[in-house]
Design an enzyme around this catalytic site. Structure first.
Site, mmCIF file in Angstrom:
data_model
loop_
_atom_site.group_PDB
_atom_site.id
_atom_site.type_symbol
_atom_site.label_atom_id
_atom_site.label_comp_id
_atom_site.label_asym_id
_atom_site.label_seq_id
_atom_site.Cartn_x
_atom_site.Cartn_y
_atom_site.Cartn_z
ATOM 1 N N TYR A 235 10.282 1.443 1.196
ATOM 2 C CA TYR A 235 8.892 1.559 0.723
ATOM 3 C C TYR A 235 7.980 0.575 1.471
ATOM 4 O O TYR A 235 6.807 0.837 1.692
ATOM 5 C CB TYR A 235 8.841 1.311 -0.787
ATOM 6 C CG TYR A 235 7.726 2.004 -1.531
ATOM 7 C CD1 TYR A 235 7.335 3.305 -1.219
ATOM 8 C CD2 TYR A 235 7.070 1.364 -2.580
ATOM 9 C CE1 TYR A 235 6.317 3.934 -1.931
ATOM 10 C CE2 TYR A 235 6.065 1.997 -3.292
ATOM 11 C CZ TYR A 235 5.696 3.278 -2.958
ATOM 12 O OH TYR A 235 4.702 3.890 -3.668
ATOM 13 N N LYS B 194 1.020 -1.102 -3.378
ATOM 14 C CA LYS B 194 1.101 -0.806 -4.821
ATOM 15 C C LYS B 194 0.950 -2.081 -5.648
ATOM 16 O O LYS B 194 0.381 -2.053 -6.752
ATOM 17 C CB LYS B 194 2.416 -0.093 -5.159
ATOM 18 C CG LYS B 194 2.444 1.376 -4.750
ATOM 19 C CD LYS B 194 1.333 2.195 -5.405
ATOM 20 C CE LYS B 194 1.530 3.686 -5.218
ATOM 21 N NZ LYS B 194 0.304 4.457 -5.566
HETATM 22 N N1 LIG Z 1 5.942 11.056 -5.684
HETATM 23 C C1 LIG Z 1 6.421 9.909 -6.146
HETATM 24 O O1 LIG Z 1 7.645 9.654 -6.123
HETATM 25 C C2 LIG Z 1 5.494 8.908 -6.757
HETATM 26 C C3 LIG Z 1 5.982 7.920 -7.603
HETATM 27 C C4 LIG Z 1 5.130 6.972 -8.158
HETATM 28 C C5 LIG Z 1 3.774 7.026 -7.838
HETATM 29 N N2 LIG Z 1 3.303 8.002 -6.988
HETATM 30 C C6 LIG Z 1 1.870 8.005 -6.665
HETATM 31 O O2 LIG Z 1 1.283 9.184 -7.140
HETATM 32 C C7 LIG Z 1 0.064 9.409 -6.434
HETATM 33 C C8 LIG Z 1 -0.020 10.870 -6.015
HETATM 34 O O3 LIG Z 1 0.956 11.158 -5.032
HETATM 35 P P1 LIG Z 1 1.886 12.456 -5.062
HETATM 36 O O4 LIG Z 1 3.281 11.957 -5.101
HETATM 37 O O5 LIG Z 1 1.406 13.436 -6.061
HETATM 38 O O6 LIG Z 1 1.694 13.031 -3.573
HETATM 39 P P2 LIG Z 1 0.621 14.038 -2.918
HETATM 40 O O7 LIG Z 1 0.899 13.971 -1.439
HETATM 41 O O8 LIG Z 1 0.670 15.352 -3.564
HETATM 42 O O9 LIG Z 1 -0.784 13.334 -3.236
HETATM 43 C C9 LIG Z 1 -1.314 12.277 -2.475
HETATM 44 C C10 LIG Z 1 -2.797 12.549 -2.370
HETATM 45 O O10 LIG Z 1 -3.488 11.460 -1.742
HETATM 46 C C11 LIG Z 1 -4.627 12.048 -1.145
HETATM 47 N N3 LIG Z 1 -5.257 11.162 -0.171
HETATM 48 C C12 LIG Z 1 -4.660 10.540 0.879
HETATM 49 N N4 LIG Z 1 -5.596 9.852 1.580
HETATM 50 C C13 LIG Z 1 -6.783 10.055 0.946
HETATM 51 C C14 LIG Z 1 -8.125 9.624 1.195
HETATM 52 N N5 LIG Z 1 -8.437 8.843 2.249
HETATM 53 N N6 LIG Z 1 -9.110 10.030 0.332
HETATM 54 C C15 LIG Z 1 -8.826 10.826 -0.735
HETATM 55 N N7 LIG Z 1 -7.577 11.267 -1.006
HETATM 56 C C16 LIG Z 1 -6.578 10.890 -0.173
HETATM 57 C C17 LIG Z 1 -4.069 13.297 -0.482
HETATM 58 O O11 LIG Z 1 -5.101 14.213 -0.209
HETATM 59 C C18 LIG Z 1 -3.126 13.800 -1.545
HETATM 60 O O12 LIG Z 1 -3.776 14.753 -2.356
HETATM 61 C C19 LIG Z 1 0.057 8.405 -5.275
HETATM 62 O O13 LIG Z 1 -0.694 7.272 -5.628
HETATM 63 C C20 LIG Z 1 1.538 8.021 -5.195
HETATM 64 O O14 LIG Z 1 1.736 6.750 -4.571
HETATM 65 C C21 LIG Z 1 4.123 8.947 -6.466
#
Ligand SMILES: NC(=O)c1ccc[n+]([C@@H]2O[C@H](COP(=O)([O-])OP(=O)(O)OC[C@H]3O[C@@H](n4cnc5c(N)ncnc54)[C@H](O)[C@@H]3O)[C@@H](O)[C@H]2O)c1
Length: 255
Positions: free
Chosen positions: A154, A161
């Site tokens: 990570y 984060k």
């Molecule tokens: N998937 C996991 O395992 C996990 C676990 C814990 C937390 N998260 C967090 O959940 C959140 C959503 O991620 P996800 O897993 O649904 O993936 P995802 O790829 O579906 O979503 C990530 C989003 O970030 C957006 N993004 C990136 N750069 C951007 C910018 N400059 N302006 C506006 N939007 C922007 C993208 O358009 C995308 O829609 C993130 O913060 C991620 O770190 C994910």
């Protein structure tokens, strides 16, 4: 009666129908909310197409969280669809591959800065941009991955984060007097586009289902989305600066 009846919500981060934000938007509509989505650049048309798969098609407004013009215009763009907001979902994360996947020691500042700007500072940017629309009782919710630990692969996204979690606490301090709550959901690993873009993501999700007392399904964003919906609702009226873990219980175990 739905959990979010009559609420007007801005949901960022819908990229595919696997995005955590897609499931937040879907549940929110099912629970009675009106939803406006954001997207940007080449992803915009994709988000528009995905928005048509929601129970009710949702409008999409332009927002790159690193673009000052987009941030300045956000309130007016949202007002074209709703007259105010009761909640905002920050579901945004990005780091260049050069600063993930075991490249911690080689990480260079420009790439680290991008990760911090898009993934941490953006919570402040989004909150301030949406502030004119947020009244007392409204709720901002973001998504984190437990930043207390150093995880495999990570790397600088983990540092981002940690900054994100701290940003949420300072926002809770500064927006609390206006009656705005700021909370995070700390999710276990889910196989979304963002997750799969982390080189070696399997090392992060490895063993999670076995370590979780409740078990954990890396293909199911619904438990995480439900917690976001709950924090958007009126059922956490005195909770802010909080991180709710939705990880099957892994955070509480010693190994
Ligand atoms: N998937 C996991 O395992 C996990 C676990 C814990 C937390 N998260 C967090 O959940 C959140 C959503 O991620 P996800 O897993 O649904 O993936 P995802 O790829 O579906 O979503 C990530 C989003 O970030 C957006 N993004 C990136 N750069 C951007 C910018 N400059 N302006 C506006 N939007 C922007 C993208 O358009 C995308 O829609 C993130 O913060 C991620 O770190 C994910």
């Amino acid at each position: 009666m739905g959990l979010l009846d009559g609420k007007k919500l801005l949901v960022t981060g819908v990229l595919t129908d696997g995005s955590i934000a897609f499931h937040v938007a879907r549940l929110a509509q099912e629970q009675g909310a009106q939803v406006v989505l954001t997207s940007f650049g080449r992803q915009f048309r994709l988000t528009q197409a995905i928005a048509r798969r929601l129970p009710q098609p949702a409008p999409v407004v332009q927002l790159d969280v690193t673009d000052e013009e987009d941030l300045t215009a956000l309130a007016d763009r949202v007002r074209e669809h709703v007259d105010g907001l009761d909640g905002v979902v920050h579901s945004i994360g990005f780091a260049p591959q050069s600063v993930m996947g075991g490249n911690f020691l080689a990480g260079e500042w420009d790439d680290v800065a991008t990760a911090l700007r898009v993934s941490a500072y953006s919570l402040k940017s989004l909150a301030v941009a949406a502030q004119p629309l947020l009244g007392s009782g409204s709720s901002i919710v973001g998504l984190t991955f437990d930043a207390r630990y150093a995880w495999p692969v990570y790397d600088w996204m983990g540092v981002a984060k940690a900054a994100f979690e701290s940003t949420a606490r300072y926002l809770a301090r500064d927006l609390g007097p206006e009656g705005v709550r700021v909370n995070l959901v700390s999710a276990g690993p889910i196989r979304t586009t963002a997750a799969k873009s982390i080189p070696g993501f399997e090392a992060m999700e490895g063993g999670w289902p076995d370590r979780a007392p409740l078990g954990w399904d890396v293909t199911d964003p619904e438990p995480t989305a439900r917690a976001v919906a709950a924090l958007l609702s009126d059922w956490f009226p005195a909770t802010t600066g909080e991180i709710v873990h939705v990880d099957g219980g892994v955070h509480a175990m010693g190994f």
